[in-house]
Design a protein around this motif. Structure first.
Motif, short mmCIF file in Angstrom:
data_model
loop_
_atom_site.label_atom_id
_atom_site.label_comp_id
_atom_site.label_asym_id
_atom_site.label_seq_id
_atom_site.Cartn_x
_atom_site.Cartn_y
_atom_site.Cartn_z
N ILE A 91 0.85 -1.18 0.00
CA ILE A 91 0.00 0.00 0.00
C ILE A 91 0.89 1.23 0.00
O ILE A 91 1.84 1.33 0.79
CB ILE A 91 -0.93 0.00 1.24
CG1 ILE A 91 -1.85 -1.22 1.21
CG2 ILE A 91 -1.75 1.29 1.29
CD1 ILE A 91 -2.53 -1.52 2.52
N ILE A 92 0.58 2.18 -0.88
CA ILE A 92 1.28 3.46 -0.91
C ILE A 92 0.42 4.48 -0.17
O ILE A 92 -0.77 4.61 -0.47
CB ILE A 92 1.53 3.92 -2.36
CG1 ILE A 92 2.37 2.88 -3.11
CG2 ILE A 92 2.24 5.27 -2.38
CD1 ILE A 92 2.46 3.14 -4.61
N ALA A 93 1.01 5.19 0.76
CA ALA A 93 0.24 6.10 1.60
C ALA A 93 0.88 7.48 1.64
O ALA A 93 2.09 7.63 1.47
CB ALA A 93 0.12 5.55 3.02
N SER A 94 0.05 8.49 1.86
CA SER A 94 0.56 9.85 2.06
C SER A 94 1.54 9.85 3.24
O SER A 94 1.30 9.21 4.27
CB SER A 94 -0.59 10.82 2.37
OG SER A 94 -1.51 10.88 1.31
N GLU A 95 2.65 10.56 3.09
CA GLU A 95 3.65 10.55 4.15
C GLU A 95 3.19 11.32 5.38
O GLU A 95 3.62 11.04 6.49
CB GLU A 95 4.96 11.13 3.63
CG GLU A 95 4.88 12.60 3.22
CD GLU A 95 6.19 13.14 2.69
OE1 GLU A 95 7.16 12.36 2.64
OE2 GLU A 95 6.24 14.33 2.32
N ASP A 96 2.35 12.29 5.19
CA ASP A 96 1.87 13.12 6.30
C ASP A 96 0.46 12.66 6.67
O ASP A 96 -0.53 13.27 6.29
CB ASP A 96 1.87 14.59 5.89
CG ASP A 96 1.40 15.51 7.01
OD1 ASP A 96 1.84 15.29 8.16
OD2 ASP A 96 0.61 16.42 6.73
N LEU A 97 0.39 11.58 7.43
CA LEU A 97 -0.89 11.04 7.88
C LEU A 97 -1.10 11.31 9.36
O LEU A 97 -0.14 11.54 10.10
CB LEU A 97 -0.92 9.51 7.68
CG LEU A 97 -0.97 8.94 6.28
CD1 LEU A 97 -0.94 7.41 6.36
CD2 LEU A 97 -2.21 9.39 5.53
N TYR A 98 -2.35 11.23 9.78
CA TYR A 98 -2.66 11.24 11.21
C TYR A 98 -1.79 10.19 11.91
O TYR A 98 -1.66 9.06 11.44
CB TYR A 98 -4.15 10.95 11.41
CG TYR A 98 -4.52 10.60 12.83
CD1 TYR A 98 -4.24 11.47 13.88
CD2 TYR A 98 -5.13 9.39 13.12
CE1 TYR A 98 -4.57 11.15 15.17
CE2 TYR A 98 -5.46 9.06 14.42
CZ TYR A 98 -5.18 9.94 15.44
OH TYR A 98 -5.50 9.60 16.74
N GLY A 99 -1.21 10.57 13.04
CA GLY A 99 -0.27 9.68 13.72
C GLY A 99 -0.85 8.34 14.12
O GLY A 99 -0.15 7.32 14.11
N GLY A 100 -2.14 8.30 14.46
CA GLY A 100 -2.77 7.03 14.81
C GLY A 100 -2.84 6.07 13.64
O GLY A 100 -2.72 4.85 13.81
N THR A 101 -3.00 6.60 12.44
CA THR A 101 -3.01 5.77 11.25
C THR A 101 -1.62 5.20 10.99
O THR A 101 -1.47 4.00 10.69
CB THR A 101 -3.48 6.59 10.03
OG1 THR A 101 -4.74 7.18 10.32
CG2 THR A 101 -3.60 5.71 8.80
N VAL A 102 -0.59 6.03 11.14
CA VAL A 102 0.78 5.55 10.99
C VAL A 102 1.09 4.48 12.02
O VAL A 102 1.72 3.45 11.73
CB VAL A 102 1.78 6.72 11.11
CG1 VAL A 102 3.22 6.21 11.04
CG2 VAL A 102 1.53 7.76 10.01
N ARG A 103 0.64 4.69 13.26
CA ARG A 103 0.87 3.70 14.32
C ARG A 103 0.23 2.36 13.95
O ARG A 103 0.83 1.30 14.13
CB ARG A 103 0.30 4.22 15.64
CG ARG A 103 0.50 3.28 16.82
CD ARG A 103 0.07 3.92 18.13
NE ARG A 103 -1.34 4.29 18.11
CZ ARG A 103 -1.78 5.53 18.33
NH1 ARG A 103 -0.95 6.51 18.57
NH2 ARG A 103 -3.08 5.79 18.31
N LEU A 104 -0.98 2.40 13.42
CA LEU A 104 -1.66 1.17 13.01
C LEU A 104 -0.90 0.48 11.88
O LEU A 104 -0.64 -0.73 11.93
CB LEU A 104 -3.08 1.49 12.56
CG LEU A 104 -3.88 0.32 11.96
CD1 LEU A 104 -4.22 -0.71 13.04
CD2 LEU A 104 -5.15 0.82 11.26
#
Length: 377
Positions: A91-104
């Motif tokens: 999965i390619i994701a935006s680098e600047d995401l909500y921190g909880g999403t990055v943690r997941l």
């Protein structure tokens, strides 16, 4: 039917015959069967509940999708979404995401075999370069949290179509009032319903919305299996909150424009991240794909001491996590929303000890500006 009207009357209320204007709260875990092999349409509230169903129809209508699924939190919605994928999927994701999403993604989904790459998804050439045979989806926030980067949803959707990839858009900041990603080519829309949809800082909720029946069927199966459904009472709170969504979004944006203009002229504020400023690099794309700019502002002040001073001195503005409610909130991303993001990644994205994030509420604008003036003095 106008969007404002649909917020109030967007789902026909066929769940009762009493004439009650407010949708009833069906506070029942289970429902009796008329007979063997027969059902009223409701069997068990984990699968469906009349109050929640009414809410889901409203959200699907507002996002112009075929189905909306209401979860107990935004993170529960994203957690269920990730069950669409299998070990080895990329999965390619935006680098600047909500921190909880990055943690997941980094601590749960990677452990379970999913692969992630992060980049500025507004850069289509770099995005194309990361696509490989294992890639299954592009996951974007636009605008992002907290750096307010803007991605061209239509352009990403066109690129994804070339490779048969899903496009997933977190639309929490702008809501369907200002932006409808499904109409721009996205496959799935995510909301933290806790924020603008609820609008009153009094409940937690999350949504997945899709315009595809095949995805609806898959997500509904995951939903009933994993079980993080929204309660009847919280569903009712969301129904009530959405009735004023349009008027709240308009007023909050109006306030945010004035607050951003003030901050942009203050000597201790070195940078203002607000997509409604003409100097914002995503301003033209925002005008193309959205009908408004929302009310989220991030600022970088001159020193760490100034940032801490502001948080300690604000009176009307509340130093608290979350966003999208009637009250103006200010957050310190590096120690709150993004505390679990590795420090080197935070700093690379501009999330430093001088960055503050504001969710502008419904208060009188002059009162908000006066509070900021004294806090910055």
């Amino acid at each position: 039917m106008d969007f404002t009207t649909r917020c109030i009357h967007g789902a026909a209320n066929n769940t009762h015959t009493t004439g009650a204007v407010s949708v009833p709260i069906y506070q029942s875990a289970t429902f009796a069967h008329p007979g063997i092999g027969q059902s009223s349409g409701y069997d068990y509230s984990r699968l469906q509940n009349p109050t929640r169903e009414h809410l889901e129809k409203i959200i699907a209508n507002l996002e112009e999708g075929v189905d909306a699924i209401a979860f107990s939190t935004g993170m529960a919605a994203i957690t269920a979404l990730m069950e669409l994928f299998s070990i080895g999927d990329h999965i390619i994701a935006s680098e600047d995401l909500y921190g909880g999403t990055v943690r997941l993604f980094d601590n749960i989904n990677k452990k379970n075999g999913l692969l992630f790459d992060y980049l500025d998804t507004s850069d289509l050439s770099k995005l194309r370069g990361l696509i490989r045979k294992e890639t299954k989806a592009i996951y974007i926030e636009t605008p992002t949290n907290p750096m307010m980067q803007v991605t061209d949803i239509q352009a990403v959707a066109a690129l994804a179509k070339e490779y048969n990839l899903l496009v997933i858009v977190d639309n929490t900041f702008l809501t369907p009032y200002f932006q409808r990603p499904l109409t721009l080519g996205a496959d799935i829309v995510i909301h933290s319903g806790t924020k603008y949809l609820s609008g009153h800082n009094d409940t937690l909720a999350g949504f997945l919305v899709t315009g595809r029946t095949d995805l609806s069927e898959k997500l509904r199966y995951i939903y009933k299996t994993t079980g993080a459904c929204l309660s009847p009472f919280d569903s009712w709170l969301l129904i009530r909150g959405i009735k004023t969504l349009a008027i709240r979004m308009e007023r909050q944006e109006e306030n945010a424009k004035k607050v951003a203009a003030f901050l942009n002229s203050h000597e201790k504020v070195k940078k203002v991240y607000f997509i409604g400023l003409e100097t914002h690099p995503g301003y033209e794309i925002s005008k193309k794909q959205a009908s408004g700019f929302g009310s989220m502002i991030s600022i970088e002040v001159d020193t760490e001491a100034t940032a801490k001073q502001v948080l300690e001195r604000v009176n009307l503005i509340l130093f608290a996590e979350s966003l999208g409610g009637t009250e103006t909130l200010m957050t310190y991303p590096m120690v709150q929303t993004h505390a679990d993001v590795p420090i080197e990644d935070r700093l690379a994205r501009g999330i430093n000890d001088r960055l503050l994030r504001m969710s502008v509420g419904l208060e009188n604008t002059e009162d908000l500006i006066e509070d900021l003036k004294q806090a910055l003095s």
